[in-house]
Design a protein around this motif. Structure first.
Motif, PDB file in Angstrom:
ATOM      1  N   LEU A  83       0.872  -1.320   0.018  1.00 24.13           N
ATOM      2  CA  LEU A  83      -0.061   0.089  -0.049  1.00 24.13           C
ATOM      3  C   LEU A  83       0.806   1.171  -0.074  1.00 24.13           C
ATOM      4  N   GLU A  84       0.502   2.057  -0.754  1.00 24.91           N
ATOM      5  CA  GLU A  84       1.150   3.409  -0.794  1.00 24.91           C
ATOM      6  C   GLU A  84       0.392   4.504   0.017  1.00 24.91           C
ATOM      7  N   MET A  85       0.681   4.958   1.160  1.00 26.70           N
ATOM      8  CA  MET A  85       0.221   5.909   2.127  1.00 26.70           C
ATOM      9  C   MET A  85       1.110   6.846   2.459  1.00 26.70           C
ATOM     10  N   SER A  86       0.302   8.045   2.848  1.00 29.51           N
ATOM     11  CA  SER A  86       1.194   9.362   3.233  1.00 29.51           C
ATOM     12  C   SER A  86       1.743   9.072   4.613  1.00 29.51           C
ATOM     13  N   ALA A  87       2.872   9.622   5.202  1.00 28.05           N
ATOM     14  CA  ALA A  87       3.433   9.488   6.547  1.00 28.05           C
ATOM     15  C   ALA A  87       2.153   9.818   7.510  1.00 28.05           C
ATOM     16  N   GLY A  88       1.423  10.812   7.229  1.00 31.29           N
ATOM     17  CA  GLY A  88       0.193  10.946   8.146  1.00 31.29           C
ATOM     18  C   GLY A  88      -0.780   9.894   8.336  1.00 31.29           C
ATOM     19  N   LYS A  89      -1.141   9.378   7.271  1.00 31.05           N
ATOM     20  CA  LYS A  89      -1.878   8.112   6.981  1.00 31.05           C
ATOM     21  C   LYS A  89      -1.218   7.028   8.028  1.00 31.05           C
ATOM     22  N   GLU A  90      -0.099   6.875   7.761  1.00 32.50           N
ATOM     23  CA  GLU A  90       0.690   5.733   8.338  1.00 32.50           C
ATOM     24  C   GLU A  90       0.826   6.053   9.830  1.00 32.50           C
ATOM     25  N   MET A  91       1.004   7.346  10.222  1.00 34.92           N
ATOM     26  CA  MET A  91       0.956   7.630  11.660  1.00 34.92           C
ATOM     27  C   MET A  91      -0.367   7.039  12.314  1.00 34.92           C
ATOM     28  N   ALA A  92      -1.604   7.130  11.806  1.00 38.43           N
ATOM     29  CA  ALA A  92      -2.799   6.936  12.337  1.00 38.43           C
ATOM     30  C   ALA A  92      -3.082   5.564  12.156  1.00 38.43           C
ATOM     31  N   GLN A  93      -2.465   4.759  11.262  1.00 38.33           N
ATOM     32  CA  GLN A  93      -2.581   3.393  11.159  1.00 38.33           C
ATOM     33  C   GLN A  93      -1.819   2.633  12.126  1.00 38.33           C
ATOM     34  N   ALA A  94      -0.679   3.468  12.443  1.00 40.05           N
ATOM     35  CA  ALA A  94       0.125   2.463  13.660  1.00 40.05           C
ATOM     36  C   ALA A  94      -0.322   2.714  14.835  1.00 40.05           C
TER      37      ALA A  94
END
Length: 251
Positions: free
Chosen positions: A163-174
């Motif tokens: 998956l390609e995600m922005s850093a902000g998106k990945e922060m929320a997913q983490a």
């Protein structure tokens, strides 16, 4: 980018059918969101992995804070938030914006260089003005060098490598993955993790191992599909040693 997704499991419940029913019930409840604000100065932004790990720890710090439990001042908001979709939104701040955000009730969590403020949940349409004006874009971050292998005894939040995600998106997913882990741990395990300072790693899984991880019985975050990726996408697997040790043997 913002992320307003839901963690994909309920405490102690990993079946897809139960998740679907729970998701429907949760949609009918008043919706709240957990605000996370990352400090991203133009001249000195944090490394991406440092920011992801700090955001995940920030969620755990908020959940474990005495103000979030019992009759604590944040407890009602936390309960209302967890009764609905488990939404988390990451915004970025710098300079005076960061200082204004710091005047609100919340907690600052630091990593190697990253700084993230986490605030008690707010109604989806009721953000404090100091946070509502912050940008949801501009959270693109990079790692100067590839992160090393995680320590074998440390919890790892494995990102979907496809998956390609922005850093902000990945922060929320983490943050969602850390939240799922918290739900699944016993009181004793939670206390031990908190006493240690919530050590954890965030890494991208090897492509060949991702499917095995999602079928392992470990908690999996399923995205609601509000931003960036398709609904139902599996974004993170939460691999905590205590949970790994409780899995039935394979083979």
């Amino acid at each position: 980018m913002t992320s307003t997704e839901t963690a994909g499991q309920q405490p102690g419940n990993s079946s897809a059918s139960a998740f679907t029913q729970a998701a429907n019930d949760r949609d009918a409840a008043p919706q709240f969101v957990l605000p996370l604000v990352a400090r991203i100065e133009k001249a000195d932004p944090p490394a991406r992995t440092d920011a992801l790990e700090t955001a995940a720890r920030a969620v755990l710090v908020l959940l474990s804070d005495e103000r979030s439990a019992g009759d604590g001042e944040w407890a009602a908001a936390v309960r209302d938030w967890q009764d609905a979709r488990i939404r988390k939104v990451v915004r970025r701040a710098r300079g005076a914006e960061w200082r204004r955000a710091g005047a609100l009730p919340g907690i600052k969590v630091t990593g190697a260089r990253a700084e993230v403020r986490v605030f008690p949940p707010v109604p989806l349409d009721g953000w404090p003005k100091e946070l509502a004006r912050l940008q949801v874009s501009g959270t693109e971050l990079d790692d100067p060098e590839p992160p090393g292998a995680p320590a074998p005894d440390r919890p790892v939040l494995w990102l979907n490598p496809g998956l390609e995600m922005s850093a902000g998106k990945e922060m929320a997913q983490a943050g969602h993955a850390a939240h799922l882990t918290w739900w699944e741990l016993s009181g004793v395990e939670r206390a031990a993790w908190r006493a240690a300072g919530f050590p954890l790693s965030v890494r991208s899984a090897a492509a060949a191992e991702w499917e095995t991880l999602t079928r392992s019985g470990l908690p999996v975050v399923q995205d609601a599909g509000f931003t960036e990726i398709a609904p139902g996408s599996c974004t993170v697997v939460a691999d905590h040693p205590a949970l790994r040790g409780a899995l039935p043997p394979t083979g």
